[in-house]
Design a protein around this motif. Sequence first.
Motif, PDB file in Angstrom:
ATOM      1  N   GLU A   1       4.926   9.804  13.127  1.00  0.00           N
ATOM      2  CA  GLU A   1       5.668   8.577  12.854  1.00  0.00           C
ATOM      3  C   GLU A   1       4.720   7.527  12.302  1.00  0.00           C
ATOM      4  OE1 GLU A   1       7.705   7.284  16.353  1.00  0.00           O
ATOM      5  OE2 GLU A   1       9.445   8.577  15.970  1.00  0.00           O
ATOM      6  N   PHE A   2       5.200   6.750  11.349  1.00  0.00           N
ATOM      7  CA  PHE A   2       4.372   5.689  10.778  1.00  0.00           C
ATOM      8  C   PHE A   2       5.271   4.510  10.419  1.00  0.00           C
ATOM      9  CE2 PHE A   2       5.795   8.255   7.264  1.00  0.00           C
ATOM     10  CZ  PHE A   2       6.067   7.349   6.239  1.00  0.00           C
TER      11      PHE A   2
ATOM     12  N   ARG B   1       0.820  -1.215   0.000  1.00  0.00           N
ATOM     13  CA  ARG B   1       0.000   0.000   0.000  1.00  0.00           C
ATOM     14  C   ARG B   1       0.860   1.274   0.000  1.00  0.00           C
ATOM     15  NH1 ARG B   1      -2.650  -3.511   3.723  1.00  0.00           N
ATOM     16  NH2 ARG B   1      -4.689  -4.204   2.937  1.00  0.00           N
ATOM     17  N   PHE B   2       1.893   1.257  -0.821  1.00  0.00           N
ATOM     18  CA  PHE B   2       2.810   2.397  -0.830  1.00  0.00           C
ATOM     19  C   PHE B   2       2.144   3.649  -1.392  1.00  0.00           C
ATOM     20  CE2 PHE B   2       6.419   4.792  -2.731  1.00  0.00           C
ATOM     21  CZ  PHE B   2       7.066   5.096  -1.543  1.00  0.00           C
ATOM     22  N   LYS B   3       1.169   3.482  -2.243  1.00  0.00           N
ATOM     23  CA  LYS B   3       0.463   4.647  -2.794  1.00  0.00           C
ATOM     24  C   LYS B   3      -0.195   5.462  -1.683  1.00  0.00           C
ATOM     25  CE  LYS B   3      -2.963   5.912  -6.302  1.00  0.00           C
ATOM     26  NZ  LYS B   3      -3.765   6.781  -5.425  1.00  0.00           N
ATOM     27  N   GLN B   4      -0.646   4.778  -0.634  1.00  0.00           N
ATOM     28  CA  GLN B   4      -1.268   5.507   0.486  1.00  0.00           C
ATOM     29  C   GLN B   4      -0.249   6.394   1.207  1.00  0.00           C
ATOM     30  OE1 GLN B   4      -3.297   2.762   3.068  1.00  0.00           O
ATOM     31  NE2 GLN B   4      -4.548   1.877   1.419  1.00  0.00           N
ATOM     32  N   VAL B   5       1.014   5.940   1.260  1.00  0.00           N
ATOM     33  CA  VAL B   5       2.054   6.762   1.882  1.00  0.00           C
ATOM     34  C   VAL B   5       2.234   8.049   1.093  1.00  0.00           C
ATOM     35  CG1 VAL B   5       4.516   6.885   2.468  1.00  0.00           C
ATOM     36  CG2 VAL B   5       3.237   4.762   2.865  1.00  0.00           C
ATOM     37  N   ASN B   6       2.333   7.920  -0.237  1.00  0.00           N
ATOM     38  CA  ASN B   6       2.495   9.110  -1.076  1.00  0.00           C
ATOM     39  C   ASN B   6       1.270  10.026  -0.987  1.00  0.00           C
ATOM     40  OD1 ASN B   6       5.081   8.658  -2.149  1.00  0.00           O
ATOM     41  ND2 ASN B   6       4.271   7.228  -3.661  1.00  0.00           N
ATOM     42  N   ASP B   7       0.072   9.432  -0.988  1.00  0.00           N
ATOM     43  CA  ASP B   7      -1.152  10.239  -0.950  1.00  0.00           C
ATOM     44  C   ASP B   7      -1.312  10.959   0.390  1.00  0.00           C
ATOM     45  OD1 ASP B   7      -1.689   9.391  -3.486  1.00  0.00           O
ATOM     46  OD2 ASP B   7      -3.150   7.853  -2.898  1.00  0.00           O
ATOM     47  N   ARG B   8      -0.935  10.292   1.480  1.00  0.00           N
ATOM     48  CA  ARG B   8      -1.175  10.847   2.814  1.00  0.00           C
ATOM     49  C   ARG B   8      -0.081  11.821   3.240  1.00  0.00           C
ATOM     50  NH1 ARG B   8      -2.505   6.453   7.211  1.00  0.00           N
ATOM     51  NH2 ARG B   8      -4.203   6.202   5.701  1.00  0.00           N
ATOM     52  N   TYR B   9       1.198  11.487   2.930  1.00  0.00           N
ATOM     53  CA  TYR B   9       2.307  12.287   3.456  1.00  0.00           C
ATOM     54  C   TYR B   9       3.076  13.050   2.384  1.00  0.00           C
ATOM     55  CZ  TYR B   9       1.434   9.064   7.347  1.00  0.00           C
ATOM     56  OH  TYR B   9       0.847   8.339   8.340  1.00  0.00           O
TER      57      TYR B   9
END
Length: 783
Positions: free
Chosen positions: A738-739, A661-669
């Motif tokens: 932090e995540f 779910r790396f796309k969620q990292v880019n979308d969120r942060y």
Amino acid sequence: MRILVVEDDEMVSQALTNVLGDQNYAVEVAQDGQAGWELVEAFPYDLILLDVMLPKLDGISLCQRLRSQGYNMPVLLLTGIDSSHDKATGLNAGADDYVVKPFDPEELLARVRALLRRGNAIALPILEWGSLKLDPTTHEATYDVHPLHLTPKEYAMLELFLRNSRRVFSCGAILEHIWSYEETPGEEAVRTHIKGLRQKLKAAGAPTDLVETVYGIGYRLKPLEALLVPNCPLETQEQPSKAQTTAAIAGVWNRFKGKIGDSVEVIAEAAAALSEAKLTPELHAQAEREAHTLAGSLGTFGFREGSQVARKIERLLQATKLGRKDATRLGKLVKSLRTEINRPLQETTKEAAPEKDERPLLLIVAPESNTTKQLVTEAANWEIRAEIATNLPAAREKIEREHPNAVLLELDLEQVHSGSLTLLAELSQQTPPVPVLVLTEQNGLERRAGSTLQERLEVARLGGRAFLQKPVSAVQVMEAVNQVLQRAEAGAAKIVVVDDDAQILATLRNLLEPWGMKVRTLEDPRRFWETLEATLPDLLILDIKMPHINGIELCQVVRNDARWSGLPILFLTAYTDANTVNQVFAAGADDFVSKPIVGPELVTRIINRLERIKLLRSLAETDPLTRVANRYKSTTELNRFLSLAKRYNQPLSLAIVDLDRFKQVNDRYGHDVGDAVLRQIGQILLRSFRSEDVVARWGGEEFIVGMYGMTKSDGIERLRELLEIVREQKFAAPGKIEFQVTMSGGIAEYPDDGIDLQSLYRAADAALYQAKLAGRDRIMVHE
């Protein structure tokens, strides 16, 4: 004592039979792995001598089968491949020791006796090593009757060493044997417990190095012979007489000399066929096999130079494409091989020179402290040999005697303003200069220089290659040292110089060779092309005006060939007019130097040019974000390892791992945070796998790991450890957030799941897809 020899080379097996038989051992021989397994099932043996490369069932697989079926007799591997990885593979498969072909008969017999002693000792209730004793029943350890009060981990380490007293254990191997998977710490924990064990042994009266460090490999118990323990005298009465051993070897040589000659003739036939462009794949493969056999056997009979020549032939024939220059080189090697084997046997019995430590030497000039000791330890992890000089006189003595590759100079020594800086200047003025890295306190020079910039300028003016300020970790220091050493390697380049003036050629040779450069000179430009292809230079120096063919024409010929389009070309010319300079650069030159030659200018231009080429090559092969290999570089390396796997019947595992779910990292942060995550993942991957493994990024959040010599089951364990490290890693986002992230992976193995890179990738990708479907954060195997 009954010994089984599993060896497909009749000549080597006969030599082993004679040498062991003279020591009253009962010897039986099997010529392939399957036959060896059948003999083990039928008869009891006290020891097995096992070749690695065997038909039907290779030595590593046979060793693994023996251990999995509960056979505990000592196994001594015979291998023709002298690399740490191959040795580790054999030891991890369950072997007790190894000998590299060509072997020395006296060393072989000593290792056999040691293994047989150990085999008997293991059955005893108390484990002993000189004055050191451990009772597994009561869990008590003593040294010379003094009790050792050990922690559970220290006790487990000591028992591991005593049960495998001739084996070197890496930090990773110790972790695997002593810690459970759930509680496995980092390698630093091993070093901490080793330190504690050594302190307690020393307090009981044991030598400080009873548990010794084998730098770059791991730890072991120091050999009894080196400890000179009175209760354990050397077995001089068991040592075979040299005359007896030599006679046995000579007898085998006389029987097989004709066969050796036949092997050489096969290689000679291949060389002749290659020169006529008629080399068939069958003859190519046969010649390579014969060269491999000769490389492993000639040294046994004292023909060490012949063994080295055969090894060069084997490596030459391993190339997939061979040309005319290879035919010429192969012919010369065959001629050398014939000369060597025709020498009388007694001329070959000179003592072998001790192996030279080829690691670069770093001299640390600083007071002895915990920091310097940490640097020595960390240097070993980088395959660098480090020594300490605690004062300037000792440093000068070591520099004069040992010629270090680099010096790390701490500037808060006594008399810093004169002595240390004088040493820095001296090293910079040597030919070639010794690269110096300067380590200083953060404000250590401010009273003298006034500011950090002035400190750095002072060091730079005196020739310092790097400026490090405390606090700095040992890893950061070694990264800087490694970069300096890599820059210095440009001096090992091959240079071809074409000039019709013999005096100029001699001058250039005298200028460049002291810098470690290999210089090939050529007076007749008509022989240029064959010299170019035979030398494969890193840089070309041309004169403009020469008979028959001028330098500008040679430059144009080189630039018209795609293979040499990137070769740096430097012109030497007495003509500096605008027209000549334009012609030189229009032909494709990179630089020019006017005659008469100014030595420092020429050397500086050459080194700068070579460093730039190396930098460009690195940029072309490295992923700029994560600093792991890119797709182009990794594809080349993986195909090379596949060829080795096919040739030597070894496994190769290919894994694909990517972030869940790396796309969620880019979308969120944001993508900046996403890039930071990828950078850290790249570094975690590099730390988690061996230096010889291929670690690469093939796009987005997808990474590739190639593991030569490793089965899927071993690869899965490595990947699970990786996933655990990633789970525990915390990443930062703006706002002190932090995540954490997870990864999934799929793994496939050659040849079970594919015979080429494309099929292996498809199989691993299918396994990765199954891991995603099963809930992510896991590793799946291709079925």
